[in-house]
Write an enzyme that holds these catalytic residues in place. Structure first.
Site, PDB file in Angstrom:
ATOM      1  N   HIS A 248      -0.617  -8.079   2.717  1.00  0.00           N
ATOM      2  CA  HIS A 248      -0.508  -8.858   4.277  1.00  0.00           C
ATOM      3  C   HIS A 248      -1.675  -8.083   5.298  1.00  0.00           C
ATOM      4  CE1 HIS A 248       1.485  -5.007   6.252  1.00  0.00           C
ATOM      5  NE2 HIS A 248       1.658  -4.871   5.050  1.00  0.00           N
TER       6      HIS A 248
ATOM      7  N   THR B 242      10.290  -6.633 -12.580  1.00  0.00           N
ATOM      8  CA  THR B 242      10.070  -7.659 -12.568  1.00  0.00           C
ATOM      9  C   THR B 242       8.639  -8.026 -11.405  1.00  0.00           C
ATOM     10  OG1 THR B 242      12.207  -8.943 -13.536  1.00  0.00           O
ATOM     11  CG2 THR B 242      11.099 -10.596 -12.739  1.00  0.00           C
TER      12      THR B 242
ATOM     13  N   CYS C 179       2.824   2.616  14.025  1.00  0.00           N
ATOM     14  CA  CYS C 179       4.621   3.316  13.381  1.00  0.00           C
ATOM     15  C   CYS C 179       5.050   4.488  13.764  1.00  0.00           C
ATOM     16  CB  CYS C 179       3.268   3.914  12.090  1.00  0.00           C
ATOM     17  SG  CYS C 179       2.354   2.443  10.716  1.00  0.00           S
TER      18      CYS C 179
ATOM     19  N   ALA D 286       0.682  -1.193   0.030  1.00  0.00           N
ATOM     20  CA  ALA D 286       0.030   0.225  -0.236  1.00  0.00           C
ATOM     21  C   ALA D 286       0.650   0.989   0.511  1.00  0.00           C
ATOM     22  CB  ALA D 286      -0.497   0.044   1.260  1.00  0.00           C
ATOM     23  N   THR D 287       1.765   1.227   0.651  1.00  0.00           N
ATOM     24  CA  THR D 287       2.780   2.583   0.501  1.00  0.00           C
ATOM     25  C   THR D 287       3.545   2.786  -0.524  1.00  0.00           C
ATOM     26  OG1 THR D 287       3.544   1.891   2.914  1.00  0.00           O
ATOM     27  CG2 THR D 287       4.844   3.495   1.995  1.00  0.00           C
TER      28      THR D 287
ATOM     29  N   GLN E 272      -7.450  -0.995   5.252  1.00  0.00           N
ATOM     30  CA  GLN E 272      -8.300  -2.035   5.809  1.00  0.00           C
ATOM     31  C   GLN E 272      -9.479  -2.080   5.780  1.00  0.00           C
ATOM     32  OE1 GLN E 272      -6.862  -2.950   8.546  1.00  0.00           O
ATOM     33  NE2 GLN E 272      -4.580  -1.412   8.649  1.00  0.00           N
TER      34      GLN E 272
ATOM     35  N   ASN F  56      -6.317   2.956  10.585  1.00  0.00           N
ATOM     36  CA  ASN F  56      -5.615   1.617  10.568  1.00  0.00           C
ATOM     37  C   ASN F  56      -5.727   1.882  12.297  1.00  0.00           C
ATOM     38  OD1 ASN F  56      -4.575   3.807   9.484  1.00  0.00           O
ATOM     39  ND2 ASN F  56      -2.515   3.312  11.080  1.00  0.00           N
TER      40      ASN F  56
HETATM   41  C1  LIG Z   1      -1.044  -1.011   6.419  1.00  0.00           C
HETATM   42  C2  LIG Z   1      -1.483  -0.012   5.959  1.00  0.00           C
HETATM   43  C3  LIG Z   1      -0.742   1.137   5.091  1.00  0.00           C
HETATM   44  C4  LIG Z   1       0.837   0.635   4.495  1.00  0.00           C
HETATM   45  O1  LIG Z   1       0.613  -0.799   3.881  1.00  0.00           O
HETATM   46  P1  LIG Z   1       1.760  -1.380   3.417  1.00  0.00           P
HETATM   47  O2  LIG Z   1       1.371  -2.134   2.687  1.00  0.00           O
HETATM   48  O3  LIG Z   1       2.619  -2.355   4.753  1.00  0.00           O
HETATM   49  O4  LIG Z   1       2.881  -0.763   2.804  1.00  0.00           O
HETATM   50  C5  LIG Z   1      -0.837   1.699   4.341  1.00  0.00           C
HETATM   51  N1  LIG Z   1      -2.558   2.387   4.835  1.00  0.00           N
HETATM   52  C6  LIG Z   1      -2.785   1.813   6.093  1.00  0.00           C
HETATM   53  C7  LIG Z   1      -4.461   2.415   6.111  1.00  0.00           C
HETATM   54  C8  LIG Z   1      -2.859   0.416   6.880  1.00  0.00           C
HETATM   55  O5  LIG Z   1      -3.754   0.045   7.636  1.00  0.00           O
END
Ligand SMILES: *Cc1c(COP(=O)(O)O)cnc(C)c1O
Length: 405
Positions: free
Chosen positions: A203, A242, A328, A73-74, A181, A153
């Site tokens: 994840h 890749t 975090c 997500a980042t 989320q 989150n």
């Molecule tokens: C965990 C999370 C992220 C980051 O996701 P990653 O896959 O670890 O980079 C971003 N936004 C929210 C709301 C999250 O809970």
């Protein structure tokens, strides 16, 4: 029961064994590069990637062509925000977002500010919601994109995404949502909800770490973005490199399972969560819910315990893997930026704990958690002169403190 017990499903989730099983062949015999066009190794890898693309698209009501694979997500957030900023900078240089976003959004916005963009950070309500009215007030002729998370989150608050999306579409502004989320837990439909860009990650939905997706709308409107990584032109030029075939296969399978079972997961987690809260409120007292009682994820419970100190409480419940303040930023002793934005006082922010429930949480685990939590809070309160004063009926807000800071 094997200790510690896991109650941190908003930080990450274990891999569903069915996901692992689907991934395994792609680490060994099916090792092809999905970009190899000249032999069956490549073809089979590509086929697996395209199947996953369709599974992800199906979960969120998108077309497979609208899915771009990323490392999580980042990266999806960075690519979406920086990508549209680069592409649409001519139109204007203004972004609307909120104070309760994940750092991936906030820090990307700070980056844009350094490049001369203006960012409006909306304040949430006391329960952590961003209202459609506040978004509307913030829009300007030079606004390029609105970035509002689907669900938070830390406190689990769910935003009025459909209304915000409709507003953005009516005003011709792009709408980006961090659905990390929400996707797989509550209904998400990019068409009905008017979403142009959507971020998710494996994840948090029982898939693997290090793989995510970005949805990029292809019509009404067709969203374009500038790649942030140069290279072989993979993913229709939007994200070179890749492809992580086993990871992508796992993300796809995780989405397929979520689509089939989200209701079952929702009922399971909300039953456990609601039962947990009912008993905690009844047995402990002086507990405050951080979040929105009516618009909340089914698996999140963020609670503050008055008259106890957060760090001591965490130590008192050492058999429970939970998160305090913010996952975090808890390494620093800064109170969570989300709770602060919601107007939660410093003390209550410091004594806040996030309990996350998931597909593999059991009733026995919840019983154990309540017992350990109750014992820890009672023991700490016995040592607290403030608690004693409150029990004697002294209004603490009227007390003048010696050497207060
Ligand atoms: C965990 C999370 C992220 C980051 O996701 P990653 O896959 O670890 O980079 C971003 N936004 C929210 C709301 C999250 O809970």
């Amino acid at each position: 029961m094997k200790l510690p017990l896991y109650f941190d499903y908003q930080a990450t989730t274990p891999l569903d064994p069915r996901v692992l099983e689907t991934m395994l062949p792609y680490f060994t015999e099916e090792f092809g590069n999905a970009a190899s066009r000249s032999h069956p190794f490549g073809w089979r890898a590509e086929e697996a990637v395209e199947k996953a693309r369709a599974q992800i698209a199906s979960l969120i009501g998108a077309n497979a062509k609208e899915i771009v694979f990323t490392s999580g997500a980042t990266e999806s957030i960075n690519l979406a925000l920086k990508g549209v900023a680069d592409m649409y900078g001519e139109k204007g240089r203004h972004v609307v977002t909120s104070l309760t976003e994940h750092k991936a959004v906030l820090d990307t916005c700070k980056h844009l500010e350094k490049l001369g963009w203006e960012v409006t950070y909306l304040e949430p309500t006391k329960t952590g919601r961003i209202t459609v009215e506040s978004v509307e007030k913030a829009l300007r002729p030079d606004t390029v994109v609105v970035a509002i998370m689907w669900a938070n989150n830390e406190v689990g608050t769910v935003n009025p995404i459909r209304e915000i999306g409709a507003l953005c579409h009516a005003k011709g502004v792009l709408f980006l949502t961090d659905a990390t989320q929400a996707a797989g837990k509550i209904p998400v439909d990019v068409e009905a909800d008017h979403v142009d860009l959507l971020c998710l990650t494996g994840h948090k939905i029982y898939g693997p770490k290090g793989v995510g997706a970005l949805y990029v709308r292809r019509k009404n409107p067709r969203v374009r973005l500038t790649a942030q990584m140069d290279g072989g032109g993979h993913e229709r030029g939007m994200r070179s490199g890749t492809l992580n075939v086993p990871g992508i296969v796992g993300l796809g399978r995780a989405c397929e399972i979520a689509q089939a079972e989200w209701k079952k997961d929702l009922e399971h987690t909300s039953r456990l969560r609601d039962d947990f809260e009912r008993r905690v409120f009844a047995e402990i007292g002086h507990v405050k819910l951080n979040g929105d009682p009516d618009h909340r994820l089914p698996n999140n419970s963020n609670l503050s315990f008055a008259f106890v100190e957060g760090e001591s409480l965490i130590m008192g419940i050492k058999d429970l893997a939970v998160s305090s303040g913010s996952a975090c930023t808890s390494a620093s002793l800064e109170p969570s930026h989300v709770l602060r934005a919601m107007g939660v006082g410093e003390d209550m922010a410091h004594s806040s704990i996030r309990f996350g429930f998931g597909r593999f949480t059991t009733k026995e685990q919840v019983d154990f958690a309540i017992e350990q939590l109750t014992t820890a809070v009672r023991r700490l309160r016995e040592l607290s002169p403030l608690y004693e004063m409150a029990q004697e009926g002294i209004d603490l807000s009227t007390v003048k403190w010696q050497g207060a800071h």
